[in-house]
Design a protein around this motif. Structure first.
Motif, PDB file in Angstrom:
ATOM      1  N   HIS A 166      10.221  -5.615  -2.212  1.00 33.81           N
ATOM      2  CA  HIS A 166      10.488  -4.210  -1.906  1.00 33.81           C
ATOM      3  C   HIS A 166      11.984  -4.030  -1.615  1.00 33.81           C
ATOM      4  CE1 HIS A 166       6.286  -3.154  -1.944  1.00 33.81           C
ATOM      5  NE2 HIS A 166       6.043  -4.238  -1.229  1.00 33.81           N
ATOM      6  N   THR A 167      12.769  -4.246  -2.643  1.00 29.66           N
ATOM      7  CA  THR A 167      14.228  -4.195  -2.503  1.00 29.66           C
ATOM      8  C   THR A 167      14.751  -2.776  -2.346  1.00 29.66           C
ATOM      9  OG1 THR A 167      14.437  -4.233  -4.908  1.00 29.66           O
ATOM     10  CG2 THR A 167      14.568  -6.353  -3.751  1.00 29.66           C
ATOM     11  N   GLU A 168      13.923  -1.776  -2.678  1.00 27.22           N
ATOM     12  CA  GLU A 168      14.356  -0.387  -2.545  1.00 27.22           C
ATOM     13  C   GLU A 168      14.311   0.081  -1.091  1.00 27.22           C
ATOM     14  OE1 GLU A 168      10.006  -0.368  -2.523  1.00 27.22           O
ATOM     15  OE2 GLU A 168      11.424  -1.403  -3.819  1.00 27.22           O
ATOM     16  N   ALA A 169      13.598  -0.631  -0.252  1.00 28.40           N
ATOM     17  CA  ALA A 169      13.450  -0.235   1.149  1.00 28.40           C
ATOM     18  C   ALA A 169      14.691  -0.617   1.947  1.00 28.40           C
ATOM     19  CB  ALA A 169      12.222  -0.900   1.765  1.00 28.40           C
ATOM     20  N   PRO A 170      15.242   0.333   2.701  1.00 32.84           N
ATOM     21  CA  PRO A 170      16.358  -0.017   3.588  1.00 32.84           C
ATOM     22  C   PRO A 170      15.907  -1.093   4.572  1.00 32.84           C
ATOM     23  CG  PRO A 170      16.084   2.366   3.465  1.00 32.84           C
ATOM     24  CD  PRO A 170      14.903   1.758   2.777  1.00 32.84           C
ATOM     25  N   LEU A 171      16.805  -2.013   4.874  1.00 39.43           N
ATOM     26  CA  LEU A 171      16.502  -3.142   5.752  1.00 39.43           C
ATOM     27  C   LEU A 171      17.381  -3.061   6.987  1.00 39.43           C
ATOM     28  CD1 LEU A 171      14.760  -5.746   5.718  1.00 39.43           C
ATOM     29  CD2 LEU A 171      16.708  -6.897   4.687  1.00 39.43           C
ATOM     30  N   LEU A 172      16.755  -2.991   8.145  1.00 37.36           N
ATOM     31  CA  LEU A 172      17.483  -2.968   9.412  1.00 37.36           C
ATOM     32  C   LEU A 172      17.184  -4.251  10.163  1.00 37.36           C
ATOM     33  CD1 LEU A 172      16.816   0.682  10.652  1.00 37.36           C
ATOM     34  CD2 LEU A 172      18.875  -0.211   9.574  1.00 37.36           C
TER      35      LEU A 172
ATOM     36  N   SER B 221      18.561   7.684  11.212  1.00 36.17           N
ATOM     37  CA  SER B 221      19.335   8.086  10.022  1.00 36.17           C
ATOM     38  C   SER B 221      18.690   7.526   8.749  1.00 36.17           C
ATOM     39  CB  SER B 221      20.776   7.588  10.129  1.00 36.17           C
ATOM     40  OG  SER B 221      21.458   8.270  11.123  1.00 36.17           O
ATOM     41  N   ALA B 222      18.262   6.281   8.811  1.00 35.88           N
ATOM     42  CA  ALA B 222      17.632   5.661   7.634  1.00 35.88           C
ATOM     43  C   ALA B 222      16.354   6.397   7.256  1.00 35.88           C
ATOM     44  CB  ALA B 222      17.336   4.182   7.903  1.00 35.88           C
ATOM     45  N   VAL B 223      15.561   6.780   8.249  1.00 39.21           N
ATOM     46  CA  VAL B 223      14.330   7.521   7.977  1.00 39.21           C
ATOM     47  C   VAL B 223      14.658   8.894   7.410  1.00 39.21           C
ATOM     48  CG1 VAL B 223      12.272   8.576   9.008  1.00 39.21           C
ATOM     49  CG2 VAL B 223      12.944   6.253   9.669  1.00 39.21           C
ATOM     50  N   GLN B 224      15.636   9.572   7.986  1.00 41.27           N
ATOM     51  CA  GLN B 224      16.009  10.894   7.484  1.00 41.27           C
ATOM     52  C   GLN B 224      16.506  10.816   6.049  1.00 41.27           C
ATOM     53  OE1 GLN B 224      18.583  11.896  10.844  1.00 41.27           O
ATOM     54  NE2 GLN B 224      17.200  13.578  11.364  1.00 41.27           N
ATOM     55  N   GLU B 225      17.205   9.741   5.683  1.00 38.83           N
ATOM     56  CA  GLU B 225      17.696   9.583   4.321  1.00 38.83           C
ATOM     57  C   GLU B 225      16.540   9.395   3.333  1.00 38.83           C
ATOM     58  OE1 GLU B 225      20.735   6.567   4.037  1.00 38.83           O
ATOM     59  OE2 GLU B 225      21.868   7.487   5.693  1.00 38.83           O
TER      60      GLU B 225
ATOM     61  N   LYS C  92       0.835  -1.204   0.000  1.00 37.89           N
ATOM     62  CA  LYS C  92       0.000   0.000   0.000  1.00 37.89           C
ATOM     63  C   LYS C  92       0.869   1.254   0.000  1.00 37.89           C
ATOM     64  CE  LYS C  92      -3.806   2.381   0.290  1.00 37.89           C
ATOM     65  NZ  LYS C  92      -4.739   2.441  -0.832  1.00 37.89           N
ATOM     66  N   LEU C  93       1.882   1.268   0.868  1.00 39.05           N
ATOM     67  CA  LEU C  93       2.780   2.429   0.914  1.00 39.05           C
ATOM     68  C   LEU C  93       3.476   2.627  -0.427  1.00 39.05           C
ATOM     69  CD1 LEU C  93       4.312   1.903   4.459  1.00 39.05           C
ATOM     70  CD2 LEU C  93       2.761   3.754   3.774  1.00 39.05           C
ATOM     71  N   ALA C  94       3.954   1.542  -1.013  1.00 35.79           N
ATOM     72  CA  ALA C  94       4.643   1.633  -2.306  1.00 35.79           C
ATOM     73  C   ALA C  94       3.704   2.173  -3.389  1.00 35.79           C
ATOM     74  CB  ALA C  94       5.201   0.271  -2.706  1.00 35.79           C
ATOM     75  N   SER C  95       2.450   1.730  -3.364  1.00 40.61           N
ATOM     76  CA  SER C  95       1.496   2.207  -4.372  1.00 40.61           C
ATOM     77  C   SER C  95       1.214   3.701  -4.218  1.00 40.61           C
ATOM     78  CB  SER C  95       0.185   1.419  -4.301  1.00 40.61           C
ATOM     79  OG  SER C  95      -0.589   1.802  -3.180  1.00 40.61           O
ATOM     80  N   LEU C  96       1.382   4.224  -2.998  1.00 43.91           N
ATOM     81  CA  LEU C  96       1.188   5.646  -2.737  1.00 43.91           C
ATOM     82  C   LEU C  96       2.473   6.467  -2.906  1.00 43.91           C
ATOM     83  CD1 LEU C  96      -1.041   5.365   0.464  1.00 43.91           C
ATOM     84  CD2 LEU C  96      -1.785   6.068  -1.830  1.00 43.91           C
ATOM     85  N   GLY C  97       3.579   5.769  -3.161  1.00 42.96           N
ATOM     86  CA  GLY C  97       4.861   6.452  -3.313  1.00 42.96           C
ATOM     87  C   GLY C  97       5.479   6.886  -1.995  1.00 42.96           C
ATOM     88  N   VAL C  98       5.079   6.245  -0.896  1.00 40.07           N
ATOM     89  CA  VAL C  98       5.610   6.577   0.422  1.00 40.07           C
ATOM     90  C   VAL C  98       6.808   5.661   0.708  1.00 40.07           C
ATOM     91  CG1 VAL C  98       5.135   6.674   2.903  1.00 40.07           C
ATOM     92  CG2 VAL C  98       3.339   7.286   1.261  1.00 40.07           C
ATOM     93  N   PRO C  99       7.999   6.222   0.890  1.00 39.49           N
ATOM     94  CA  PRO C  99       9.167   5.390   1.185  1.00 39.49           C
ATOM     95  C   PRO C  99       9.086   4.838   2.604  1.00 39.49           C
ATOM     96  CG  PRO C  99       9.760   7.697   1.342  1.00 39.49           C
ATOM     97  CD  PRO C  99       8.335   7.641   0.852  1.00 39.49           C
ATOM     98  N   PHE C 100       9.715   3.691   2.822  1.00 38.79           N
ATOM     99  CA  PHE C 100       9.679   3.076   4.136  1.00 38.79           C
ATOM    100  C   PHE C 100      10.955   2.296   4.419  1.00 38.79           C
ATOM    101  CE2 PHE C 100       7.382   0.478   1.094  1.00 38.79           C
ATOM    102  CZ  PHE C 100       7.961  -0.778   1.230  1.00 38.79           C
ATOM    103  N   VAL C 101      11.207   2.134   5.704  1.00 34.61           N
ATOM    104  CA  VAL C 101      12.302   1.317   6.217  1.00 34.61           C
ATOM    105  C   VAL C 101      11.680   0.037   6.750  1.00 34.61           C
ATOM    106  CG1 VAL C 101      14.076   1.141   8.016  1.00 34.61           C
ATOM    107  CG2 VAL C 101      13.668   3.329   6.879  1.00 34.61           C
ATOM    108  N   ILE C 102      12.317  -1.088   6.507  1.00 34.12           N
ATOM    109  CA  ILE C 102      11.850  -2.363   7.051  1.00 34.12           C
ATOM    110  C   ILE C 102      12.762  -2.760   8.198  1.00 34.12           C
ATOM    111  CG2 ILE C 102      11.486  -4.813   6.609  1.00 34.12           C
ATOM    112  CD1 ILE C 102      10.904  -4.063   3.675  1.00 34.12           C
ATOM    113  N   ALA C 103      12.169  -2.948   9.373  1.00 27.52           N
ATOM    114  CA  ALA C 103      12.887  -3.456  10.544  1.00 27.52           C
ATOM    115  C   ALA C 103      12.459  -4.907  10.727  1.00 27.52           C
ATOM    116  CB  ALA C 103      12.531  -2.639  11.774  1.00 27.52           C
TER     117      ALA C 103
END
Length: 105
Positions: free
Chosen positions: A82-88, A99-103, A59-70
């Motif tokens: 969702h390979t574009e999402a930073p993975l922690l 930092s990941a969110v700010q980026e 849903k977030l991706a369809s809206l163009g909202v970036p996200f971090v995956i923890a």
């Protein structure tokens, strides 16, 4: 843990929506936020209340909202493409998360 994440994000000036304890609650929050002006970014745990959070990521991706995956999953965990999402990987330093969110912004 969710409260620590929220506090860390608030400390860097973020407005926090949530946390959500179920996939349905997260999707409802996204819908409400979208009608109220949108979301800038999100932090998702891959396992939310024992359920995969991938519908929320979709849903977030369809809206163009970036996200971090923890995640507590090891290397090679399923991110639903969702390979574009930073993975922690847990445990992570709160500074790395903020930092990941700010980026993303």
């Amino acid at each position: 843990m969710a409260m620590l994440v929220e506090d860390g994000l608030l400390d860097v000036g973020a407005t926090v929506l949530g946390p959500a304890s179920t996939v349905e609650e997260a999707l409802s929050m996204i819908e409400t936020a979208t009608s109220d002006g949108g979301l800038a970014a999100a932090v998702l745990d891959l396992n939310l209340g024992g359920c995969s959070v991938l519908p929320v990521a979709d849903k977030l991706a369809s809206l163009g909202v970036p996200f971090v995956i923890a995640t507590g999953c090891g290397e090679g965990c399923d991110t639903g493409g969702h390979t574009e999402a930073p993975l922690l990987h847990k445990p992570f330093d709160l500074g790395r998360l903020t930092s990941a969110v700010q980026e993303l912004l």
